[in-house]
Design a protein around this motif. Structure first.
Motif, PDB file in Angstrom:
ATOM      1  N   HIS A  83     -81.735  44.734  -6.528  1.00 27.10           N
ATOM      2  CA  HIS A  83     -81.651  46.245  -6.125  1.00 27.10           C
ATOM      3  C   HIS A  83     -82.537  47.454  -6.781  1.00 27.10           C
ATOM      4  O   HIS A  83     -82.272  49.207  -5.647  1.00 27.10           O
ATOM      5  CB  HIS A  83     -79.682  47.036  -5.678  1.00 27.10           C
ATOM      6  CG  HIS A  83     -78.704  45.121  -5.011  1.00 27.10           C
ATOM      7  ND1 HIS A  83     -79.166  45.564  -3.808  1.00 27.10           N
ATOM      8  CD2 HIS A  83     -77.629  45.243  -5.339  1.00 27.10           C
ATOM      9  CE1 HIS A  83     -78.543  44.112  -3.534  1.00 27.10           C
ATOM     10  NE2 HIS A  83     -77.917  44.046  -4.843  1.00 27.10           N
ATOM     11  N   ASN A  84     -82.236  46.865  -7.332  1.00 28.23           N
ATOM     12  CA  ASN A  84     -83.828  48.713  -8.248  1.00 28.23           C
ATOM     13  C   ASN A  84     -84.825  47.732  -9.112  1.00 28.23           C
ATOM     14  O   ASN A  84     -84.422  47.010  -9.484  1.00 28.23           O
ATOM     15  CB  ASN A  84     -83.159  49.681  -9.036  1.00 28.23           C
ATOM     16  CG  ASN A  84     -81.926  49.430  -9.750  1.00 28.23           C
ATOM     17  OD1 ASN A  84     -81.936  48.392 -10.664  1.00 28.23           O
ATOM     18  ND2 ASN A  84     -80.474  49.568  -9.413  1.00 28.23           N
ATOM     19  N   LYS A 113     -86.291  44.982   4.777  1.00 26.82           N
ATOM     20  CA  LYS A 113     -85.476  44.450   5.752  1.00 26.82           C
ATOM     21  C   LYS A 113     -85.169  43.706   7.212  1.00 26.82           C
ATOM     22  O   LYS A 113     -84.704  42.636   7.513  1.00 26.82           O
ATOM     23  CB  LYS A 113     -84.808  45.821   6.048  1.00 26.82           C
ATOM     24  CG  LYS A 113     -83.570  46.569   4.526  1.00 26.82           C
ATOM     25  CD  LYS A 113     -83.131  47.497   5.004  1.00 26.82           C
ATOM     26  CE  LYS A 113     -82.389  48.057   3.726  1.00 26.82           C
ATOM     27  NZ  LYS A 113     -81.492  49.563   3.742  1.00 26.82           N
ATOM     28  N   ASP A 146     -88.394  47.875   0.950  1.00 27.11           N
ATOM     29  CA  ASP A 146     -87.775  49.176   1.790  1.00 27.11           C
ATOM     30  C   ASP A 146     -85.904  49.289   1.595  1.00 27.11           C
ATOM     31  O   ASP A 146     -85.475  50.855   2.569  1.00 27.11           O
ATOM     32  CB  ASP A 146     -88.007  49.013   2.875  1.00 27.11           C
ATOM     33  CG  ASP A 146     -87.162  47.917   3.891  1.00 27.11           C
ATOM     34  OD1 ASP A 146     -86.716  46.706   3.120  1.00 27.11           O
ATOM     35  OD2 ASP A 146     -87.571  47.946   5.201  1.00 27.11           O
ATOM     36  N   GLU A 147     -85.204  48.984   0.543  1.00 29.18           N
ATOM     37  CA  GLU A 147     -83.989  49.193   0.416  1.00 29.18           C
ATOM     38  C   GLU A 147     -84.062  51.378  -0.208  1.00 29.18           C
ATOM     39  O   GLU A 147     -83.345  51.158   0.343  1.00 29.18           O
ATOM     40  CB  GLU A 147     -83.650  48.008  -0.709  1.00 29.18           C
ATOM     41  CG  GLU A 147     -81.505  48.627  -0.968  1.00 29.18           C
ATOM     42  CD  GLU A 147     -80.964  47.424  -1.775  1.00 29.18           C
ATOM     43  OE1 GLU A 147     -80.329  47.244  -1.930  1.00 29.18           O
ATOM     44  OE2 GLU A 147     -81.073  46.597  -1.349  1.00 29.18           O
ATOM     45  N   ASN A 148     -84.957  50.846  -1.456  1.00 30.25           N
ATOM     46  CA  ASN A 148     -84.779  52.255  -2.207  1.00 30.25           C
ATOM     47  C   ASN A 148     -86.056  52.503  -2.651  1.00 30.25           C
ATOM     48  O   ASN A 148     -86.799  51.884  -2.710  1.00 30.25           O
ATOM     49  CB  ASN A 148     -83.906  52.279  -2.934  1.00 30.25           C
ATOM     50  CG  ASN A 148     -83.685  51.087  -3.757  1.00 30.25           C
ATOM     51  OD1 ASN A 148     -84.748  50.972  -4.822  1.00 30.25           O
ATOM     52  ND2 ASN A 148     -82.331  51.221  -4.638  1.00 30.25           N
ATOM     53  N   ASP A 149     -86.002  53.779  -3.030  1.00 28.95           N
ATOM     54  CA  ASP A 149     -87.508  54.337  -3.443  1.00 28.95           C
ATOM     55  C   ASP A 149     -87.932  53.554  -4.860  1.00 28.95           C
ATOM     56  O   ASP A 149     -88.870  53.254  -5.374  1.00 28.95           O
ATOM     57  CB  ASP A 149     -86.992  55.806  -3.731  1.00 28.95           C
ATOM     58  CG  ASP A 149     -86.657  57.003  -3.037  1.00 28.95           C
ATOM     59  OD1 ASP A 149     -88.078  56.133  -2.004  1.00 28.95           O
ATOM     60  OD2 ASP A 149     -86.922  57.919  -2.771  1.00 28.95           O
ATOM     61  N   SER A 150     -86.557  52.847  -6.011  1.00 32.50           N
ATOM     62  CA  SER A 150     -86.793  52.126  -6.790  1.00 32.50           C
ATOM     63  C   SER A 150     -87.491  51.291  -6.732  1.00 32.50           C
ATOM     64  O   SER A 150     -88.293  50.653  -7.586  1.00 32.50           O
ATOM     65  CB  SER A 150     -85.928  51.661  -7.360  1.00 32.50           C
ATOM     66  OG  SER A 150     -85.650  50.984  -8.802  1.00 32.50           O
ATOM     67  N   CYS A 151     -87.383  50.079  -5.602  1.00 28.48           N
ATOM     68  CA  CYS A 151     -87.134  48.790  -5.231  1.00 28.48           C
ATOM     69  C   CYS A 151     -88.870  49.761  -4.138  1.00 28.48           C
ATOM     70  O   CYS A 151     -90.120  48.277  -4.877  1.00 28.48           O
ATOM     71  CB  CYS A 151     -86.537  48.372  -4.014  1.00 28.48           C
ATOM     72  SG  CYS A 151     -84.966  47.935  -4.569  1.00 28.48           S
ATOM     73  N   ARG A 155     -91.471  51.792  -5.283  1.00 26.71           N
ATOM     74  CA  ARG A 155     -92.142  51.703  -6.598  1.00 26.71           C
ATOM     75  C   ARG A 155     -92.630  49.881  -7.489  1.00 26.71           C
ATOM     76  O   ARG A 155     -93.771  50.357  -8.006  1.00 26.71           O
ATOM     77  CB  ARG A 155     -91.471  52.836  -7.470  1.00 26.71           C
ATOM     78  CG  ARG A 155     -91.433  54.431  -6.817  1.00 26.71           C
ATOM     79  CD  ARG A 155     -91.081  55.318  -8.133  1.00 26.71           C
ATOM     80  NE  ARG A 155     -89.515  54.996  -8.832  1.00 26.71           N
ATOM     81  CZ  ARG A 155     -88.344  55.816  -8.289  1.00 26.71           C
ATOM     82  NH1 ARG A 155     -88.874  56.825  -7.335  1.00 26.71           N
ATOM     83  NH2 ARG A 155     -88.113  55.925  -9.156  1.00 26.71           N
TER      84      ARG A 155
END
Length: 298
Positions: free
Chosen positions: A187-188, A213, A244-249, A251
């Motif tokens: 998740h990251n 996703k 596209d789950e979060n910004d960390s992914c 990046r």
């Protein structure tokens, strides 16, 4: 394949624990069962899946002896909302059907069989033409055509499909509700680094499936990833990340120069030793075998 359009052409620096390669591996002729032509990115097969028992059960509206006991019949908005609340963060798969729809009758048995193998997923059935209460529910959810499948998590609709076959149904359920397979969910960036550190000592090959996703080819190939994760658990670690789950992914994908999905990164001893871009099942298997040192000849 889906393209990640907001990536720059010059990726930023690599992870400190991963040495990024700057090339893509081509397909090798030593793998006789691997097609050199990549499958169409958006053409999804709707044949009967081999991940289910395909013996048909009774259609919606007929009597069934405990065969579909895990598919909950919903008769009103109140029952529907309560079922979503009770499921909490589990995946909830809702089929909207009608008694006079032959397509509903054909797909429903496969949902029943799937419900018996995925105990961490809740399955609901709404018969649109059952009563005014179910019609009211369908109006609220904006359901016009049946069969229609909606996927919910934590009371939020995360995906929906119309006119799909068994293969796509299985792929969707595994992709959006995969908590029971041997595929490690990342998740990251920190999750990736920890996974790599955990397997530096045992020198296992890590196959990292990177997708988005709502990517049809990513969904299409994922049942193969799940199956391989079980068959090759002794020698290969399979993991997945949605960019596209979060910004960390996102990046992380940018740092790894991932511009199309699905992309499979092959990692061993903290280094990326190769990658495969595409959703070809045979090609993916061939590449995994190649990085495992298996040479297949004619």
């Amino acid at each position: 394949m889906a393209t990640i359009s907001n990536f720059s052409s010059n990726p930023s620096s690599s992870l400190s624990t991963i040495h990024k390669t700057n090339f893509f591996f081509s397909h090798f002729s030593i793998l006789p069962f691997v097609s050199k032509r990549k499958p169409p990115a958006t053409k999804l097969r709707t044949n009967r899946t081999q991940f289910l028992v395909t013996k048909a059960t009774a259609a919606p509206g007929t009597k069934k002896a405990r065969r579909d006991e895990r598919v909950q019949k919903v008769h009103s908005i109140e029952e529907f909302d309560e079922a979503l609340r009770t499921a909490k963060n589990k995946l909830v798969v809702v089929e909207y059907a009608a008694s006079d729809s032959s397509e509903s009758s054909q797909i429903y048995p496969f949902m029943v069989e799937l419900s018996r193998t995925c105990n961490d997923v809740e399955f609901l059935l709404v018969m649109k033409d059952e009563s005014e209460k179910t019609r009211e529910l369908c109006r609220r959810e904006k359901i016009e055509q049946v069969p229609h499948f909606s996927f919910y998590k934590s009371l939020e609709k995360i995906h929906e499909e119309e006119g799909i076959g068994p293969d796509m149904l299985v792929g969707d359920v595994l992709y959006y509700g995969d908590n029971h397979s041997a595929v490690v969910q990342l998740h990251n960036r920190e999750d990736v680094e920890k996974l790599i550190d955990d397997h530096k000592a045992d020198h296992k090959l890590i196959v990292l499936d990177v997708g988005l996703k709502h990517c049809g080819p990513c969904v299409k190939v994922y049942p193969t990833v799940v199956k391989l994760s079980r068959q090759m658990a002794d020698n290969v670690v399979f993991a997945r990340m949605n960019g596209d789950e979060n910004d960390s992914c996102m990046r992380f994908l940018k740092d790894m120069d991932v511009v199309e999905v699905p992309t499979f990164l092959f990692i061993r001893d903290g280094k990326i030793c190769g990658r495969y871009v595409g959703s070809g099942k045979g090609e993916l298997i061939g590449e995994i075998l190649r990085y495992q040192g298996v040479r297949v000849t004619y």
